[in-house]
Scaffold this active site. Structure first.
Site, PDB file in Angstrom:
ATOM      1  N   TRP A  17      -0.337 -10.205   6.704  1.00 46.49           N
ATOM      2  CA  TRP A  17      -0.862 -10.175   5.286  1.00 46.49           C
ATOM      3  C   TRP A  17      -1.852 -11.447   5.145  1.00 46.49           C
ATOM      4  O   TRP A  17      -3.009 -11.260   4.697  1.00 46.49           O
ATOM      5  CB  TRP A  17       0.057  -9.731   4.404  1.00 46.49           C
ATOM      6  CG  TRP A  17      -0.688  -9.488   2.909  1.00 46.49           C
ATOM      7  CD1 TRP A  17      -1.009  -8.182   2.460  1.00 46.49           C
ATOM      8  CD2 TRP A  17      -1.129 -10.515   1.936  1.00 46.49           C
ATOM      9  NE1 TRP A  17      -1.597  -8.363   1.334  1.00 46.49           N
ATOM     10  CE2 TRP A  17      -1.873  -9.802   0.945  1.00 46.49           C
ATOM     11  CE3 TRP A  17      -0.932 -11.807   1.821  1.00 46.49           C
ATOM     12  CZ2 TRP A  17      -2.379 -10.421  -0.183  1.00 46.49           C
ATOM     13  CZ3 TRP A  17      -1.636 -12.533   0.975  1.00 46.49           C
ATOM     14  CH2 TRP A  17      -2.154 -11.734  -0.233  1.00 46.49           C
ATOM     15  N   TYR A  76      -5.819 -11.454   4.654  1.00 49.96           N
ATOM     16  CA  TYR A  76      -6.429 -11.813   3.663  1.00 49.96           C
ATOM     17  C   TYR A  76      -6.976 -12.941   3.532  1.00 49.96           C
ATOM     18  O   TYR A  76      -8.313 -12.937   3.033  1.00 49.96           O
ATOM     19  CB  TYR A  76      -5.266 -12.084   2.415  1.00 49.96           C
ATOM     20  CG  TYR A  76      -5.664 -12.290   1.121  1.00 49.96           C
ATOM     21  CD1 TYR A  76      -6.311 -11.055   0.359  1.00 49.96           C
ATOM     22  CD2 TYR A  76      -5.923 -13.443   0.552  1.00 49.96           C
ATOM     23  CE1 TYR A  76      -6.821 -11.464  -0.839  1.00 49.96           C
ATOM     24  CE2 TYR A  76      -6.398 -13.516  -0.761  1.00 49.96           C
ATOM     25  CZ  TYR A  76      -6.845 -12.559  -1.495  1.00 49.96           C
ATOM     26  OH  TYR A  76      -7.448 -12.696  -2.562  1.00 49.96           O
ATOM     27  N   ASP A 125      -0.375  -3.887   3.312  1.00 50.60           N
ATOM     28  CA  ASP A 125      -0.379  -4.468   1.924  1.00 50.60           C
ATOM     29  C   ASP A 125       0.306  -3.510   0.925  1.00 50.60           C
ATOM     30  O   ASP A 125       0.121  -2.145   1.108  1.00 50.60           O
ATOM     31  CB  ASP A 125      -2.065  -4.317   1.320  1.00 50.60           C
ATOM     32  CG  ASP A 125      -2.181  -4.833  -0.108  1.00 50.60           C
ATOM     33  OD1 ASP A 125      -1.638  -6.125  -0.337  1.00 50.60           O
ATOM     34  OD2 ASP A 125      -2.269  -4.043  -0.937  1.00 50.60           O
TER      35      ASP A 125
END
Length: 284
Positions: free
Chosen positions: A217, A221, A237
């Site tokens: 993640w 991101y 997510d």
């Protein structure tokens, strides 16, 4: 005063709201018609102020300290606000998904190292908590901006590389997160961590995941915002999984392939279009 042009439509209320919820105290102030933030370079620093005029060009003011690097400062601001993107191909690929917010753009960053640290501080906490933790880090380690009371530079890598984990932990985070920040800063200072966007983004994400404290993640991101990669999706997510009930991350990833090469924009539209649902016949 400088001007920056861009192609419409552009959803300024959404962009300002996205950035305002993530405001780091001392580094930036985000209002509906004005964005201010500290910018720092190797040999220059200062304040950039962006005045949003509506549908016309943006008006940009740079403090005296940024004038020697004005061209690079303006280029970074363009990347931060995704001003060079043509929204038409995105709308054509995303179709009905993009219809409610045709002017949505991909928020980037003005400094990849800053964005990486902000991504680490956003792990497993709310947006508000991430902004609070980041603000504490800035107050503890960010140098005051010369001639601009109340403003601070985001802590540079050299400063964080020399920090003690106990002091960072005392700001309200785990030892593991404090260790991760120090380790990333040390790798960046040594030249082992290159944060420019790679030709192969997926390989770059995997390389980030090999670093201590960086999961998929966080790496994805960062690719989304630090590299401003247009084709990144986050099937793991939490909010995305809620929007695809009954589907595994692998199934979600396959479903999202229809939006290539603009999956980053699809991700944002799904996050902020609460009425959207996947086509269940196709999903299964």
């Amino acid at each position: 005063m400088y001007t920056i042009d861009y192609r419409g439509p552009y959803d300024w209320p959404w962009m300002c709201g996205f950035l305002r919820h993530r405001t780091v105290e001392g580094v930036e102030i985000i209002n509906d018609d004005c964005l201010m933030r500290v910018m720092a370079f190797d040999n220059a620093e200062g304040l950039a102020t962006i005045h949003i005029t509506g549908h016309g060009p943006l008006q940009v003011t740079l403090s005296d300290g940024l004038l020697p690097v004005a061209d690079e400062a303006l280029a970074r601001l363009r990347r931060w606000l995704d001003l060079d993107t043509d929204p038409q191909p995105i709308q054509q690929t995303l179709g009905e998904l993009a219809a409610p917010k045709p002017g949505l753009r991909l928020p980037g960053c003005v400094d990849p190292f800053e964005q990486l640290i902000r991504a680490v501080l956003g792990q497993l906490v709310s947006v508000a908590m991430a902004a609070k933790l980041t603000s504490k880090l800035v107050q503890a380690y960010g140098e005051p901006l010369d001639g601009e009371p109340g403003w601070r530079r985001f802590p540079d890598a050299q400063t964080l590389a020399a920090a003690r984990w106990e002091e960072i932990k005392a700001l309200g985070m785990s030892k593991m997160r404090a260790d991760t920040i120090i380790h990333l800063a040390q790798r960046y200072v040594s030249g082992e961590l290159i944060l420019s966007r790679p030709a192969d983004v997926e390989r770059g994400i995997k390389a980030l995941m090999a670093l201590p404290g960086i999961g998929r993640w966080t790496a994805s991101y960062f690719a989304l915002r630090g590299w401003q990669s247009p084709d990144v999706f986050l099937p793991d997510d939490y909010a995305i999984k809620l929007r695809f009930p009954g589907m595994t991350p692998a199934q979600i990833r396959r479903y999202a392939e229809r939006w290539a090469p603009w999956r980053s924009y699809a991700l944002l539209h799904i996050w902020y279009n609460h009425g959207w649902q996947p086509d269940q016949l196709i999903a299964k």
